[in-house]
Design a protein around this motif. Structure first.
Motif, PDB file in Angstrom:
ATOM      1  N   GLU A 157       0.827  -1.204   0.000  1.00 30.42           N
ATOM      2  CA  GLU A 157       0.000   0.000   0.000  1.00 30.42           C
ATOM      3  C   GLU A 157       0.862   1.254   0.000  1.00 30.42           C
ATOM      4  O   GLU A 157       0.564   2.230  -0.708  1.00 30.42           O
ATOM      5  CB  GLU A 157      -0.927  -0.004   1.224  1.00 30.42           C
ATOM      6  N   ALA A 158       1.934   1.249   0.782  1.00 26.88           N
ATOM      7  CA  ALA A 158       2.842   2.404   0.811  1.00 26.88           C
ATOM      8  C   ALA A 158       3.492   2.604  -0.551  1.00 26.88           C
ATOM      9  O   ALA A 158       3.671   3.747  -1.005  1.00 26.88           O
ATOM     10  CB  ALA A 158       3.900   2.207   1.884  1.00 26.88           C
ATOM     11  N   ARG A 159       3.833   1.519  -1.208  1.00 25.77           N
ATOM     12  CA  ARG A 159       4.421   1.639  -2.555  1.00 25.77           C
ATOM     13  C   ARG A 159       3.402   2.190  -3.550  1.00 25.77           C
ATOM     14  O   ARG A 159       3.752   2.970  -4.447  1.00 25.77           O
ATOM     15  CB  ARG A 159       4.959   0.278  -3.015  1.00 25.77           C
ATOM     16  N   PHE A 160       2.130   1.795  -3.394  1.00 25.21           N
ATOM     17  CA  PHE A 160       1.099   2.381  -4.249  1.00 25.21           C
ATOM     18  C   PHE A 160       1.018   3.885  -4.018  1.00 25.21           C
ATOM     19  O   PHE A 160       0.970   4.674  -4.975  1.00 25.21           O
ATOM     20  CB  PHE A 160      -0.267   1.756  -3.984  1.00 25.21           C
ATOM     21  N   LEU A 161       0.958   4.307  -2.747  1.00 29.40           N
ATOM     22  CA  LEU A 161       0.821   5.737  -2.448  1.00 29.40           C
ATOM     23  C   LEU A 161       2.034   6.520  -2.937  1.00 29.40           C
ATOM     24  O   LEU A 161       1.893   7.655  -3.400  1.00 29.40           O
ATOM     25  CB  LEU A 161       0.614   5.926  -0.952  1.00 29.40           C
ATOM     26  N   ARG A 162       3.213   5.937  -2.866  1.00 27.76           N
ATOM     27  CA  ARG A 162       4.404   6.592  -3.417  1.00 27.76           C
ATOM     28  C   ARG A 162       4.290   6.705  -4.935  1.00 27.76           C
ATOM     29  O   ARG A 162       4.606   7.747  -5.511  1.00 27.76           O
ATOM     30  CB  ARG A 162       5.654   5.804  -3.018  1.00 27.76           C
ATOM     31  N   ALA A 163       3.841   5.643  -5.593  1.00 25.07           N
ATOM     32  CA  ALA A 163       3.652   5.693  -7.046  1.00 25.07           C
ATOM     33  C   ALA A 163       2.599   6.729  -7.416  1.00 25.07           C
ATOM     34  O   ALA A 163       2.746   7.453  -8.420  1.00 25.07           O
ATOM     35  CB  ALA A 163       3.255   4.311  -7.568  1.00 25.07           C
ATOM     36  N   PHE A 164       1.551   6.816  -6.610  1.00 24.57           N
ATOM     37  CA  PHE A 164       0.513   7.813  -6.868  1.00 24.57           C
ATOM     38  C   PHE A 164       1.083   9.221  -6.747  1.00 24.57           C
ATOM     39  O   PHE A 164       0.775  10.097  -7.564  1.00 24.57           O
ATOM     40  CB  PHE A 164      -0.648   7.621  -5.888  1.00 24.57           C
ATOM     41  N   SER A 201       6.524   0.297 -13.243  1.00 21.86           N
ATOM     42  CA  SER A 201       7.117  -0.928 -12.705  1.00 21.86           C
ATOM     43  C   SER A 201       6.631  -1.201 -11.281  1.00 21.86           C
ATOM     44  O   SER A 201       6.393  -2.364 -10.908  1.00 21.86           O
ATOM     45  CB  SER A 201       8.643  -0.842 -12.747  1.00 21.86           C
ATOM     46  N   GLU A 202       6.476  -0.145 -10.475  1.00 22.53           N
ATOM     47  CA  GLU A 202       5.979  -0.330  -9.110  1.00 22.53           C
ATOM     48  C   GLU A 202       4.557  -0.889  -9.118  1.00 22.53           C
ATOM     49  O   GLU A 202       4.234  -1.831  -8.382  1.00 22.53           O
ATOM     50  CB  GLU A 202       6.001   1.006  -8.356  1.00 22.53           C
ATOM     51  N   LEU A 203       3.703  -0.318  -9.938  1.00 24.42           N
ATOM     52  CA  LEU A 203       2.312  -0.767  -9.962  1.00 24.42           C
ATOM     53  C   LEU A 203       2.199  -2.192 -10.483  1.00 24.42           C
ATOM     54  O   LEU A 203       1.404  -2.992  -9.966  1.00 24.42           O
ATOM     55  CB  LEU A 203       1.472   0.195 -10.808  1.00 24.42           C
ATOM     56  N   LEU A 209       0.356  -8.142  -4.832  1.00 28.06           N
ATOM     57  CA  LEU A 209       0.676  -8.068  -3.405  1.00 28.06           C
ATOM     58  C   LEU A 209      -0.424  -7.341  -2.638  1.00 28.06           C
ATOM     59  O   LEU A 209      -0.514  -7.462  -1.412  1.00 28.06           O
ATOM     60  CB  LEU A 209       2.007  -7.345  -3.191  1.00 28.06           C
ATOM     61  N   LEU A 210      -1.221  -6.573  -3.358  1.00 28.87           N
ATOM     62  CA  LEU A 210      -2.343  -5.865  -2.741  1.00 28.87           C
ATOM     63  C   LEU A 210      -3.540  -6.808  -2.603  1.00 28.87           C
ATOM     64  O   LEU A 210      -3.648  -7.805  -3.338  1.00 28.87           O
ATOM     65  CB  LEU A 210      -2.721  -4.654  -3.599  1.00 28.87           C
ATOM     66  N   PRO A 211      -4.460  -6.518  -1.698  1.00 27.46           N
ATOM     67  CA  PRO A 211      -5.623  -7.393  -1.520  1.00 27.46           C
ATOM     68  C   PRO A 211      -6.474  -7.498  -2.786  1.00 27.46           C
ATOM     69  O   PRO A 211      -6.416  -6.641  -3.674  1.00 27.46           O
ATOM     70  CB  PRO A 211      -6.404  -6.701  -0.390  1.00 27.46           C
ATOM     71  N   GLU A 212      -7.243  -8.560  -2.840  1.00 27.59           N
ATOM     72  CA  GLU A 212      -8.183  -8.754  -3.953  1.00 27.59           C
ATOM     73  C   GLU A 212      -9.177  -7.597  -4.024  1.00 27.59           C
ATOM     74  O   GLU A 212      -9.304  -6.810  -3.086  1.00 27.59           O
ATOM     75  CB  GLU A 212      -8.948 -10.075  -3.759  1.00 27.59           C
ATOM     76  N   TRP A 227      -4.502  -1.234 -10.895  1.00 33.21           N
ATOM     77  CA  TRP A 227      -4.919  -1.342 -12.299  1.00 33.21           C
ATOM     78  C   TRP A 227      -5.501  -0.027 -12.805  1.00 33.21           C
ATOM     79  O   TRP A 227      -5.231   0.385 -13.943  1.00 33.21           O
ATOM     80  CB  TRP A 227      -5.964  -2.450 -12.446  1.00 33.21           C
ATOM     81  N   ALA A 228      -6.283   0.642 -11.969  1.00 33.08           N
ATOM     82  CA  ALA A 228      -6.898   1.905 -12.382  1.00 33.08           C
ATOM     83  C   ALA A 228      -5.836   2.976 -12.605  1.00 33.08           C
ATOM     84  O   ALA A 228      -5.928   3.758 -13.561  1.00 33.08           O
ATOM     85  CB  ALA A 228      -7.907   2.370 -11.331  1.00 33.08           C
ATOM     86  N   LEU A 229      -4.828   3.017 -11.738  1.00 35.27           N
ATOM     87  CA  LEU A 229      -3.769   4.006 -11.926  1.00 35.27           C
ATOM     88  C   LEU A 229      -2.934   3.678 -13.159  1.00 35.27           C
ATOM     89  O   LEU A 229      -2.487   4.586 -13.873  1.00 35.27           O
ATOM     90  CB  LEU A 229      -2.897   4.100 -10.683  1.00 35.27           C
ATOM     91  N   LEU A 230      -2.737   2.402 -13.444  1.00 40.29           N
ATOM     92  CA  LEU A 230      -2.063   2.014 -14.690  1.00 40.29           C
ATOM     93  C   LEU A 230      -2.883   2.443 -15.904  1.00 40.29           C
ATOM     94  O   LEU A 230      -2.328   2.937 -16.897  1.00 40.29           O
ATOM     95  CB  LEU A 230      -1.823   0.507 -14.717  1.00 40.29           C
TER      96      LEU A 230
END
Length: 525
Positions: A157-164, A201-203, A209-212, A227-230
């Protein structure tokens, strides 16, 4: 996450802010006596409080909420510095969607498109996003010592927020430093393409690794958010890297569309459309949450800020409007819409939520609140007409969906029309689902003959106005600075005019460049 933020407000002063730094930010640290990293990362339960800080940094502005004098970012009014408020200022006020009548230094520059590298609002957005990267880097580093499965989810989740955050940084500023570890060294600048590749690459790496789909707590991200951010990233790839990626946009749009998220069709207040439920005080529970992929959550009691929906609702009320009808204690008389937005709607489209009594359609003078229709899209009342939790009407409850399912429908349609491998019939069907909800019936539905790129852009405007995406959309169509499309007061001219193309990017703050000579200012500034 609304509940998590409420539960862990006392821990929002954790010391990750002490050691997580972009060296070029020169930010004041938060209270060093409140907590230590050893306390916060002692176990998964405690680390969840630190995770809440990463989400809360996008929702709140300081350690205690409101405008309490302990801001995360200095040198700007605390309420001004909240992420979604600045997102509105930079991505909506600069466009045909909105004007603001206030004269705070730097604010009129945004709609007039004459901002400089000393603009407080563009500068605060840079700092807010860089701070989010810093917080995430520190969290990832410290949480890595925890081995259990839940901690690994937190890290994803932290990696998602950093990518965001980096997605936003390349959208607004282009070439920025890329930092993935805590450092006291002055960072060097990475190219927009390099940052794009990192976000991609992060996403891709964290998606599984993120929940379903919808398996995480409301307000926390799952793999569908990746997926939405991609989908959004690939839609803008040609602008940001010079290489189109429309097939990939369609691939990940399909992943989102085929997930468990669904278009809200619950007309909870019985007014003939389920669209307005998306922006009410109970939008976390009235059915709207089923299409919210990534939200920034607010509560009028436990997570207070003068940004978020508190800003969107108060600032849009003035003139002869009754504040109580919107669940607030008074209007700030600032934000209105331009005639260019009004004219995109047909008469029976119930997404057009304007207040017109005593308001003129055209704007003669931006500071005059009654010049321009008022927007009543967001309300601090629930589906039963009951005011939000703060009965004073000062702070508001509606959550803000940063990504919701209809955007992905529109991404699919646009990518298909731009040459991606989508299906035109499917694109028409997706848009008609949005229009059926908007009209309350099929009277607004279109055929394939009606669907072209400009229709999709206008439909994005009708569906997503005031949700923080318009500038990015206009840039993708080469309409933001060019004279091919103008709107009232574009380029600081009453009838609108084209502006210099360098304004497709905002400047890196001058103060940041003074601190870090490794950075090069964007052209034109």
């Amino acid at each position: 996450m609304k509940n998590i933020i409420k539960k862990f407000i006392p821990i929002l002063t954790i010391s990750i802010a002490l050691v997580s730094c972009h060296a070029d930010l020169d930010q004041d640290p938060i209270d060093p006596d409140s907590f230590t990293e050893q306390d916060v990362f002692a176990n998964t339960t405690e680390a969840k409080g630190a995770l809440a800080k990463l989400y809360a940094s996008l929702a709140l502005t300081g350690q205690n909420g409101g405008d309490d004098g302990s801001p995360d970012i200095s040198d700007i009014n605390q309420g001004f510095s909240q992420y979604t408020r600045m997102l509105f200022n930079l991505n909506e006020i600069t466009t045909d969607h909105a004007v603001v009548g206030w004269g705070d230094p730097g604010l009129p520059d945004l709609h007039g498109m004459f901002w400089t590298a000393n603009n407080d609002f563009t500068g605060a957005m840079y700092l807010r996003l860089a701070q989010e990267v810093s917080f995430c880097n520190s969290f990832i580093s410290n949480a890595s010592a925890l081995q259990d499965t839940e901690a690994q989810t937190f890290i994803a989740e932290a990696r998602f927020l950093r990518a965001f955050a980096y997605y936003n940084l390349i959208d607004f500023f282009g070439d920025v430093p890329l930092l993935t570890q805590i450092s006291t060294e002055l960072p060097t600048q990475s190219s927009r393409t390099e940052i794009f590749d990192f976000v991609e690459s992060e996403l891709l790496d964290i998606q599984n690794l993120l929940p379903e789909s919808q398996a995480n707590e409301y307000g926390r991200v799952d793999r569908v958010a990746a997926w939405a951010l991609l989908s959004r990233l690939y839609l803008n790839a040609e602008v940001w890297t010079g290489t189109s990626r429309f097939d990939e946009c369609i691939t990940f749009s399909n992943e989102v569309i085929n997930s468990s998220y669904s278009l809200n069709t619950n007309d909870a207040n019985g007014n003939g459309t389920a669209y307005d439920e998306l922006f009410l005080a109970d939008n976390h529970s009235n059915g709207a949450q089923n299409e919210f992929i990534f939200t920034i959550n607010f509560d009028g009691i436990s997570s207070t800020t003068y940004g978020g929906t508190t800003f969107l609702i108060h600032a849009a009320v003035g003139g002869s409007m009754d504040p109580a009808a919107y669940g607030i204690n008074g209007g700030w008389g600032g934000n209105r819409i331009t005639s260019a937005l009004v004219q995109k709607f047909q008469a029976n489209d119930m997404r057009a939520m304007w207040y017109t009594d005593g308001q003129s359609l055209e704007i003669s003078s931006i500071p005059t609140f009654t010049d321009g229709y008022a927007c009543v899209k967001f309300k601090n009342i629930d589906s039963n007409g009951v005011q939000g939790n703060d009965k004073r009407g000062e702070f508001t409850d509606p959550d803000l969906a940063i990504m919701r399912l209809p955007e992905i429908y529109l991404n699919y349609a646009e990518a298909t029309l731009r040459g991606g491998s989508g299906n035109l019939t499917t694109a028409v069907d997706l848009i008609n689902q949005l229009r059926t909800r908007a009209y309350g019936n099929t009277s607004g539905n279109i055929s394939a003959a009606n669907l072209d790129l400009n229709f999709v852009l206008d439909e994005r405007s009708r569906e997503l106005y005031w949700e923080g995406q318009r500038r990015t959309d206009l840039i993708r169509y080469n309409y933001f600075t060019s004279d091919s499309y103008v709107w009232p007061f574009k380029g600081n001219q009453a009838d609108g005019t084209g502006t210099d193309s360098f304004r497709n990017l905002f400047p890196i703050p001058n103060n940041t460049i003074l601190i870090n000579p490794n950075l090069t200012q964007n052209p034109g500034y």
